[in-house]
Design an enzyme around this catalytic site. Structure first.
Site, PDB file in Angstrom:
ATOM      1  N   HIS A 131      69.605  54.992  47.812  1.00  0.00           N
ATOM      2  CA  HIS A 131      70.880  55.191  48.830  1.00  0.00           C
ATOM      3  C   HIS A 131      70.491  54.343  49.855  1.00  0.00           C
ATOM      4  O   HIS A 131      69.299  54.066  50.254  1.00  0.00           O
ATOM      5  CB  HIS A 131      70.382  56.536  49.202  1.00  0.00           C
ATOM      6  N   HIS A 156      72.534  52.271  53.503  1.00  0.00           N
ATOM      7  CA  HIS A 156      73.415  52.166  54.411  1.00  0.00           C
ATOM      8  C   HIS A 156      73.945  50.883  54.930  1.00  0.00           C
ATOM      9  O   HIS A 156      74.183  50.329  55.880  1.00  0.00           O
ATOM     10  CB  HIS A 156      73.224  52.968  55.708  1.00  0.00           C
ATOM     11  N   ASP A 191      82.383  42.507  35.992  1.00  0.00           N
ATOM     12  CA  ASP A 191      81.289  42.325  35.041  1.00  0.00           C
ATOM     13  C   ASP A 191      80.293  43.408  35.154  1.00  0.00           C
ATOM     14  O   ASP A 191      79.245  43.693  34.361  1.00  0.00           O
ATOM     15  CB  ASP A 191      80.519  40.867  35.601  1.00  0.00           C
ATOM     16  N   HIS A 230      80.183  58.359  54.867  1.00  0.00           N
ATOM     17  CA  HIS A 230      78.614  58.187  54.802  1.00  0.00           C
ATOM     18  C   HIS A 230      78.109  56.919  54.212  1.00  0.00           C
ATOM     19  O   HIS A 230      78.328  55.653  55.224  1.00  0.00           O
ATOM     20  CB  HIS A 230      78.187  59.341  53.846  1.00  0.00           C
ATOM     21  N   TYR A 242      77.583  39.035  27.314  1.00  0.00           N
ATOM     22  CA  TYR A 242      77.471  38.597  28.758  1.00  0.00           C
ATOM     23  C   TYR A 242      75.768  38.521  29.384  1.00  0.00           C
ATOM     24  O   TYR A 242      75.201  39.343  28.658  1.00  0.00           O
ATOM     25  CB  TYR A 242      78.115  39.565  29.769  1.00  0.00           C
TER      26      TYR A 242
HETATM   27 ZN   LIG Z   1      72.746  58.111  54.464  1.00  0.00          ZN
END
Ligand SMILES: [Zn+2]
Length: 234
Positions: A98, A100, A123, A174, A232
């Site tokens: 996660h 930002h 791709d 978010h 690929y």
């Molecule tokens: Zn966050």
């Protein structure tokens, strides 16, 4: 430092977290990476609020799929329950990230899917990068981080997308979450998503009417990655 049976996932989670500032995906203490041990039913995740330069493998917190700390002295990341829900429901993922990161987060803040505009995107993912709608007020008032996990799962389910095919999502208002079979793949996906988000943004600036990649090209890129004759790999 005493040896524990969680050394491997602690080490993986540490290395993954340290890649985020190197890749320019985080500021301050933003962001978190986790790595799972399926046999033990636990994952290691960044502690809450510790600057990256002060992290070390032994500071990673080991928690179970209910988000309960199994080993470690620090408080786990505030996003731990989101990771726990994804590991519990998606049996084939090995790592979650996660961040930002600026461009992906900007798209999330507009509550807009990232349209598939070119082959770089194709791709990796052959659909628009989904943006999960903001959660209902009842979910916000409930166990917020836990509900964020379901917000992600529900979005893919509603769109009939597989988490093994689409390994990235924007959580509306978010920021992005990415995952993968391994922690390294999850981190890779996080950097790829940021690049795709930036390219799509610039593309739309240059030409707001830029059209989606045509189906024949999407199919070609899907097949060269997944088909019987896949070749690929840059
Ligand atoms: Zn966050």
């Amino acid at each position: 430092m005493k040896e524990t049976r969680f050394d491997q996932i602690r080490d993986e989670a540490y290395k993954g977290n340290m890649q985020l500032p190197e890749l320019g995906l985080v500021l301050f203490t933003f962001g978190n990476v986790s790595a799972v041990d399926r046999d033990a039913g636990v994952f290691a995740i960044k502690p809450s609020g510790v600057p990256y330069k002060e992290l070390s493998p032994d500071k990673m917190v080991v928690v179970d799929f209910e988000g309960k700390t199994v080993d470690g002295t620090l408080r786990p990341s505030s996003d731990t329950l989101t990771h726990a829900v994804l590991y519990k429901n998606w049996k084939e993922i090995g790592g979650i990230v996660h961040t930002h990161s600026t461009y992906a987060t900007a798209w999330a803040q507009t509550q807009t899917d990232i349209p598939i505009l070119g082959t770089t995107h194709a791709d990796h993912v052959t659909v628009d990068i989904p943006c999960a709608p903001p959660m209902d007020d009842s979910m916000i008032k409930g166990n917020y981080e836990h509900e964020t996990g379901f917000q992600i799962i529900n979005c893919l389910r509603d769109r009939k997308l597989s988490y093994t095919e689409v390994e990235m999502i924007l959580v509306g208002n978010h920021a992005p979450f990415t995952w993968g079979k391994t922690m390294n793949k999850a981190v890779y996906n996080s950097a790829v998503l940021e690049a795709i988000a930036q390219m799509a943004f610039i593309t739309k600036q240059v030409n707001p009417g830029a059209s989606r990649l045509k189906d024949s090209l999407i199919k070609k890129h899907y097949e060269r990655k997944h088909g019987p004759d896949s070749y690929y790999g840059q």
